[in-house]
Design a protein around this motif. Structure first.
Motif, short mmCIF file in Angstrom:
data_model
loop_
_atom_site.label_atom_id
_atom_site.label_comp_id
_atom_site.label_asym_id
_atom_site.label_seq_id
_atom_site.Cartn_x
_atom_site.Cartn_y
_atom_site.Cartn_z
N LYS A 172 -5.58 4.59 15.01
CA LYS A 172 -6.80 5.31 14.68
C LYS A 172 -6.80 5.88 13.26
CE LYS A 172 -10.46 7.51 16.93
NZ LYS A 172 -11.36 6.37 17.02
N ALA A 173 -7.88 5.60 12.54
CA ALA A 173 -8.15 6.17 11.20
C ALA A 173 -7.18 5.70 10.11
CB ALA A 173 -8.17 7.69 11.25
N GLN A 174 -6.37 4.68 10.40
CA GLN A 174 -5.42 4.22 9.39
C GLN A 174 -5.96 3.02 8.62
OE1 GLN A 174 -1.58 5.20 9.66
NE2 GLN A 174 -1.33 5.02 11.88
N THR A 175 -5.39 2.80 7.44
CA THR A 175 -5.67 1.59 6.66
C THR A 175 -4.49 0.65 6.87
OG1 THR A 175 -7.00 2.76 5.03
CG2 THR A 175 -6.03 0.68 4.34
N ILE A 176 -4.77 -0.50 7.49
CA ILE A 176 -3.69 -1.32 8.06
C ILE A 176 -3.70 -2.73 7.50
CG2 ILE A 176 -2.68 -2.13 10.24
CD1 ILE A 176 -4.58 0.04 11.57
N ILE A 177 -2.51 -3.26 7.23
CA ILE A 177 -2.40 -4.67 6.95
C ILE A 177 -1.74 -5.34 8.16
CG2 ILE A 177 -0.27 -4.32 5.55
CD1 ILE A 177 -1.83 -6.93 4.08
N PHE A 178 -2.41 -6.31 8.75
CA PHE A 178 -1.88 -7.04 9.89
C PHE A 178 -1.25 -8.34 9.40
CE2 PHE A 178 -5.00 -4.30 11.89
CZ PHE A 178 -4.44 -4.01 13.12
N LEU A 179 -0.02 -8.58 9.80
CA LEU A 179 0.67 -9.80 9.39
C LEU A 179 1.23 -10.51 10.61
CD1 LEU A 179 2.65 -8.37 6.32
CD2 LEU A 179 0.64 -9.87 6.24
N SER A 218 -8.67 -9.70 -2.58
CA SER A 218 -8.43 -8.90 -1.39
C SER A 218 -9.69 -8.14 -1.01
CB SER A 218 -7.31 -7.91 -1.65
OG SER A 218 -6.20 -8.57 -2.12
N GLU A 219 -9.68 -7.66 0.20
CA GLU A 219 -10.86 -6.96 0.70
C GLU A 219 -10.42 -5.92 1.72
OE1 GLU A 219 -14.95 -8.23 3.01
OE2 GLU A 219 -13.59 -9.77 2.28
N LEU A 220 -11.12 -4.82 1.74
CA LEU A 220 -10.85 -3.81 2.74
C LEU A 220 -12.02 -3.81 3.72
CD1 LEU A 220 -9.15 -0.51 1.90
CD2 LEU A 220 -10.86 -0.55 3.68
N ILE A 221 -11.73 -4.11 4.97
CA ILE A 221 -12.80 -4.19 5.96
C ILE A 221 -12.84 -2.88 6.74
CG2 ILE A 221 -13.73 -5.55 7.87
CD1 ILE A 221 -11.82 -7.84 6.87
N PHE A 226 -10.54 1.89 12.50
CA PHE A 226 -9.55 1.81 11.42
C PHE A 226 -10.02 0.82 10.37
CE2 PHE A 226 -8.05 -0.82 15.04
CZ PHE A 226 -8.02 -2.07 14.47
N ASP A 227 -9.30 0.78 9.24
CA ASP A 227 -9.64 -0.16 8.16
C ASP A 227 -8.58 -1.25 8.09
OD1 ASP A 227 -11.71 1.53 7.59
OD2 ASP A 227 -10.92 2.24 5.68
N VAL A 228 -9.03 -2.46 7.78
CA VAL A 228 -8.10 -3.58 7.71
C VAL A 228 -8.08 -4.13 6.28
CG1 VAL A 228 -7.63 -5.93 8.52
CG2 VAL A 228 -8.54 -4.23 10.10
N ILE A 229 -6.87 -4.36 5.77
CA ILE A 229 -6.77 -5.00 4.46
C ILE A 229 -6.60 -6.49 4.68
CG2 ILE A 229 -5.26 -5.32 2.46
CD1 ILE A 229 -4.71 -2.37 2.58
N ASP A 230 -7.49 -7.24 4.09
CA ASP A 230 -7.43 -8.69 4.20
C ASP A 230 -7.04 -9.22 2.83
OD1 ASP A 230 -7.61 -11.26 5.00
OD2 ASP A 230 -9.79 -11.37 4.86
#
Ligand SMILES: Nc1nc2c(ncn2[C@@H]2O[C@H](COP(=O)(O)OP(=O)(O)O)[C@@H](O)[C@H]2O)c(=O)[nH]1
Ligand SMILES: [Mg+2]
Ligand SMILES: [Zn+2]
Length: 309
Positions: A172-179, A218-221, A226-230
């Motif tokens: 919750k509420a984090q800026t996350i990079i999923f790998l 790159s993009e921040l969704i 939460f926010d996702v870094i793509d």
């Protein structure tokens, strides 16, 4: 001046989220700011409105950043900043579990100063031979928290490890990079846990359709919870920009063994009697980490002096 976060960056144009009004605007950067280096996704900036244009005047300090070294140019290429969490996803079924790949991502988490978690997904179809306790315990010294999830059922309760609900609360509420490898369930999990109606699959397809140059940025969704870094730039995980000396520092959980080893210039092999990593003296969890370290070390080519410069 308005505080904003960069959501998308191109060479000169930046999509920014104004923090106070939650409004998205296009902004240009002051020339001197661009000269100092690049502005990247995740950056917090100060913006001013001049006539009809938004101008970025100042970059605020980054808490961390995703970067790569370009050895030949003696430069650092930053891709994104202010990342709260690296979420590494894997499965025990398909695609095949790759312990080494997890360690490869974790090495970057250490280098980039980003906290990491590991998510064992598709637990609804878990391979019965898979040793979840072993695979999660080997990461304890790194303080990497692990979750057991299924993107097929929001109510899935983790077996042995915390499950979907705990993960959802954690993100919750984090800026996350999923790998993770293609097919492990990144898109499915993000859709299920974010509470957003956004169709990530359609988004990926739309990008491909737009031509290759759009995918290099790159993009921040911004999703509901939460926010996702793509960032296409970091999908290649080669170790060409890491030196052998630095590699040792990227395995902080092995540091005590490196220090303890009494041999000078030891190769640290688990079958060397007297080495701090000798197999009778350390756990098999530690041996798995040593194996990754050894594999990465053999991948790193020493950079010739004339190329370092
Ligand atoms: N059984 C099962 N299938 C899943 C799970 N998560 C994803 N899948 C399926 O695995 C495939 C790949 O998922 P996707 O989200 O596209 O993976 P990505 O490539 O990592 O984004 C799709 O067919 C999903 O329906 C899960 O937890 N359990
Ligand atoms: Mg996907
Ligand atoms: Zn040794």
């Amino acid at each position: 001046m308005l505080k904003a976060k960069i959501l998308k960056s191109a060479r000169r144009e930046f999509e920014c989220l104004l923090i106070e009004s939650n409004e998205t605007v296009q902004a240009k950067a002051k020339g001197s700011l661009l000269k100092k280096g690049e502005l990247v996704v995740g950056d917090f900036v100060f913006i001013e409105k001049e006539q009809d244009e938004y101008i970025i005047l100042e970059l605020l300090e980054r808490k961390n950043s995703i970067f790569r070294r370009i050895i030949r140019e003696n430069k650092i290429k930053t891709v994104a900043s202010n990342v709260d969490l690296m979420a590494i996803i894997c499965t025990s079924s398909l695609p095949e579990y790759k312990r080494g790949l997890i360690d490869r991502y974790l090495l970057r988490a250490v280098q980039w100063n980003i906290p990491a978690i590991v998510i064992f997904n598709k637990m609804d179809e878990a391979n019965t031979d898979f040793n979840l306790s072993f695979e999660s315990q080997r990461l304890l010294p790194l303080e990497v928290q692990c979750f057991a999830t299924s993107a097929k059922d929001l109510n899935y309760k983790g077996e042995y490890l915390p499950g979907n609900q705990e993960l959802q609360a954690f993100l919750k509420a984090q800026t996350i990079i999923f790998l993770g490898q293609s097919g492990v369930g990144k898109s499915s999990l993000i859709s299920m846990l974010s509470g957003s109606k956004i169709d990530l699959k359609a988004k990926e397809l739309a990008k491909v359709g737009k031509g290759s140059h759009t995918t290099t940025w790159s993009e921040l969704i911004h999703l509901d919870s939460f926010d996702v870094i793509d960032s296409p730039g970091i999908r290649t995980m080669s170790l060409q920009d890491v030196s052998k000396d630095e590699l040792t520092t990227l395995f902080p959980d092995l540091e005590e063994y490196f220090i303890q080893c009494k041999f000078k210039d030891c190769h640290h092999e688990s079958n060397t009697k007297g080495c701090a990593f000798f197999k009778d003296e350390v756990s098999s969890e530690v041996i798995t980490r040593l194996e990754s370290y050894q594999r990465f070390k053999s991948e790193i080519k020493e950079i010739p002096e004339w190329e370092k410069n």
